[in-house]
Design a protein around this motif. Structure first.
Motif, short mmCIF file in Angstrom:
data_model
loop_
_atom_site.label_atom_id
_atom_site.label_comp_id
_atom_site.label_asym_id
_atom_site.label_seq_id
_atom_site.Cartn_x
_atom_site.Cartn_y
_atom_site.Cartn_z
N ASN A 1 -8.83 -9.84 14.18
CA ASN A 1 -7.48 -10.29 13.91
C ASN A 1 -7.25 -10.48 12.41
OD1 ASN A 1 -4.84 -11.36 14.97
ND2 ASN A 1 -5.54 -13.20 13.93
N ALA A 2 -8.26 -10.99 11.71
CA ALA A 2 -8.14 -11.20 10.27
C ALA A 2 -7.98 -9.87 9.54
CB ALA A 2 -9.36 -11.95 9.74
N VAL A 3 -8.75 -8.88 9.94
CA VAL A 3 -8.67 -7.56 9.31
C VAL A 3 -7.33 -6.90 9.61
CG1 VAL A 3 -9.63 -5.23 9.41
CG2 VAL A 3 -11.15 -7.19 9.19
N LEU A 4 -6.82 -7.15 10.80
CA LEU A 4 -5.53 -6.58 11.19
C LEU A 4 -4.37 -7.22 10.45
CD1 LEU A 4 -4.05 -4.63 13.11
CD2 LEU A 4 -4.02 -6.46 14.80
N ASN A 5 -4.53 -8.45 10.02
CA ASN A 5 -3.44 -9.20 9.40
C ASN A 5 -3.86 -9.73 8.03
OD1 ASN A 5 -1.39 -9.41 11.77
ND2 ASN A 5 -3.34 -10.02 12.66
N LEU A 6 -4.19 -8.83 7.14
CA LEU A 6 -4.67 -9.23 5.82
C LEU A 6 -3.55 -9.85 4.99
CD1 LEU A 6 -7.03 -6.28 4.88
CD2 LEU A 6 -7.66 -8.65 5.27
N GLY A 7 -3.56 -11.17 4.87
CA GLY A 7 -2.55 -11.86 4.08
C GLY A 7 -1.14 -11.51 4.53
N THR A 8 -0.24 -11.33 3.59
CA THR A 8 1.14 -10.94 3.92
C THR A 8 1.49 -9.65 3.19
OG1 THR A 8 1.97 -12.28 2.07
CG2 THR A 8 1.89 -13.32 4.24
N TRP A 9 0.45 -8.86 2.92
CA TRP A 9 0.65 -7.69 2.06
C TRP A 9 1.54 -6.61 2.67
CZ3 TRP A 9 -0.94 -2.73 3.21
CH2 TRP A 9 -1.75 -2.61 4.34
N LYS A 10 1.70 -6.58 4.02
CA LYS A 10 2.53 -5.55 4.64
C LYS A 10 4.00 -5.95 4.75
CE LYS A 10 0.97 -3.00 8.01
NZ LYS A 10 0.40 -2.55 9.29
N LYS A 11 4.34 -7.13 4.25
CA LYS A 11 5.71 -7.60 4.35
C LYS A 11 6.66 -6.64 3.65
CE LYS A 11 8.59 -11.65 3.38
NZ LYS A 11 8.62 -12.99 2.76
N ASP A 12 7.77 -6.34 4.31
CA ASP A 12 8.81 -5.46 3.76
C ASP A 12 8.28 -4.05 3.45
OD1 ASP A 12 10.67 -7.56 3.85
OD2 ASP A 12 10.02 -8.28 1.89
N GLY A 13 7.25 -3.63 4.15
CA GLY A 13 6.75 -2.28 3.98
C GLY A 13 5.98 -2.03 2.70
N LYS A 14 5.56 -3.08 2.02
CA LYS A 14 4.79 -2.89 0.79
C LYS A 14 3.39 -2.39 1.13
CE LYS A 14 8.16 -4.31 -1.78
NZ LYS A 14 8.91 -3.35 -2.61
N ALA A 15 2.87 -1.56 0.27
CA ALA A 15 1.60 -0.89 0.56
C ALA A 15 0.49 -1.29 -0.40
CB ALA A 15 1.79 0.62 0.54
N SER A 16 0.23 -2.58 -0.52
CA SER A 16 -0.87 -3.04 -1.36
C SER A 16 -2.18 -2.88 -0.59
CB SER A 16 -0.66 -4.52 -1.73
OG SER A 16 -1.75 -4.99 -2.45
N LEU A 17 -3.03 -2.02 -1.11
CA LEU A 17 -4.23 -1.64 -0.36
C LEU A 17 -5.51 -2.24 -0.94
CD1 LEU A 17 -3.27 2.09 0.15
CD2 LEU A 17 -3.00 0.21 1.78
N HIS A 18 -5.39 -3.26 -1.80
CA HIS A 18 -6.56 -3.88 -2.42
C HIS A 18 -7.57 -4.38 -1.38
CE1 HIS A 18 -3.25 -4.30 -5.24
NE2 HIS A 18 -4.07 -4.62 -6.22
N LYS A 19 -7.10 -5.26 -0.50
CA LYS A 19 -8.01 -5.91 0.44
C LYS A 19 -8.60 -4.93 1.46
CE LYS A 19 -5.92 -10.54 0.10
NZ LYS A 19 -5.23 -11.61 0.85
#
Length: 285
Positions: free
Chosen positions: A8-26
């Motif tokens: 579940n943690a890996v599936l929901n890494l922080g809030t980086w997917k909010k508004d379709g943003k594609a931050s792929l650091h984590k």
């Protein structure tokens, strides 16, 4: 943290997917750490090694070049830790003396548990990256032995997108028919499906396999008036340069139905989130 918690943690890494943003650091750091654990079995990875390797991954798969951010902030997701406390203000010199790794309980869960590593890898691939990048990612993170479980795609999306472009690559016009079927031609999402992009013609481009891969890596994008623009970071020499640079500043093919033209919002998403800026010089931009 048990098996369900880590997934579940890996599936929901922080809030980086909010508004379709594609931050792929984590996601990239997690894949890298899984590969190191699988191949080396170590818990603590020195930051100087992470910095070196993750910077290369970020430059290839992301629009960011700061490995220190996921290294420090991944601990907020519950399965990562550093071997010592650091100043709240990130100081690179201080980080160079540290090491990071999975928390002890997660490390124990993952150690000698290939099926869990495989499950987590597939979750990361499925939710954060384009399918055209899967093999490359596995090779670069040492996870080549992981079996990829690709999601079932809508057959109508491919059919409708290829039909609206007359079964031709929108960039180069590639069209090859073999034994009553088209080969080497794919329906590419402009805004990736995993970031909320729909399976509609306005969010699709018919692209040959080469240009689909280059598009997903942000090597080129499409600007206003359907003009193809190549990244200034893209380099090529000899005849291979003609495969992309010859189309810089040129209009891509128009769909037969103008109502199926690429949606401006989806093109803006690709330009903002995937395209490796800045663009090569073009007088008309």
């Amino acid at each position: 943290m048990d098996l369900a918690d880590i997934k579940n943690a890996v599936l929901n890494l922080g809030t980086w997917k909010k508004d379709g943003k594609a931050s792929l650091h984590k996601p990239l750091l997690t894949l890298y750490a899984l590969g190191r654990l699988l191949n080396d079995g170590i818990k603590w990875i020195p930051y100087i090694e992470i910095k070196r390797d993750l910077r290369d991954l970020l430059s290839r798969f992301s629009n960011s070049y700061h490995p220190e951010y996921p290294y420090v902030y991944l601990k907020n997701d519950g399965y990562w830790e550093l071997d010592r406390e650091i100043n709240k203000k990130i100081i690179i010199k201080e980080l160079n003396e540290t090491a990071g790794g999975f928390t002890e309980e997660v490390y124990e869960l993952l150690l000698n548990n290939f099926s869990l590593i495989e499950d987590l890898t597939n979750i990361l691939l499925e939710n954060y990256f384009a399918e055209t990048q899967y093999d490359d990612l596995l090779n670069r993170t040492g996870l080549m032995s992981v079996a990829i479980k690709k999601r079932s795609r809508s057959p109508l999306f491919r059919k409708n997108v290829l039909e609206t472009y007359g079964y031709r690559c929108a960039v180069c016009g590639f069209n090859l028919h073999l034994n009553h079927s088209y080969v080497g031609l794919e329906a590419a999402h402009i805004k990736w499906h995993k970031f909320g992009g729909p399976d509609t013609e306005e969010n699709g481009l018919a692209l040959c396999s080469l240009h689909h891969t280059l598009f997903d890596y942000g090597t080129f994008t499409v600007h206003k008036n359907n003009i193809l623009v190549v990244s200034s970071s893209a380099l090529s020499y000899g005849d291979s340069s003609k495969l992309l640079f010859a189309y810089h500043g040129q209009e891509i093919l128009k769909p037969y139905n103008p109502n199926h033209s690429p949606n401006k919002l989806y093109l803006e998403w690709h330009n903002d989130e995937i395209f490796k800026k800045p663009a090569r010089y073009l007088e008309t931009l």
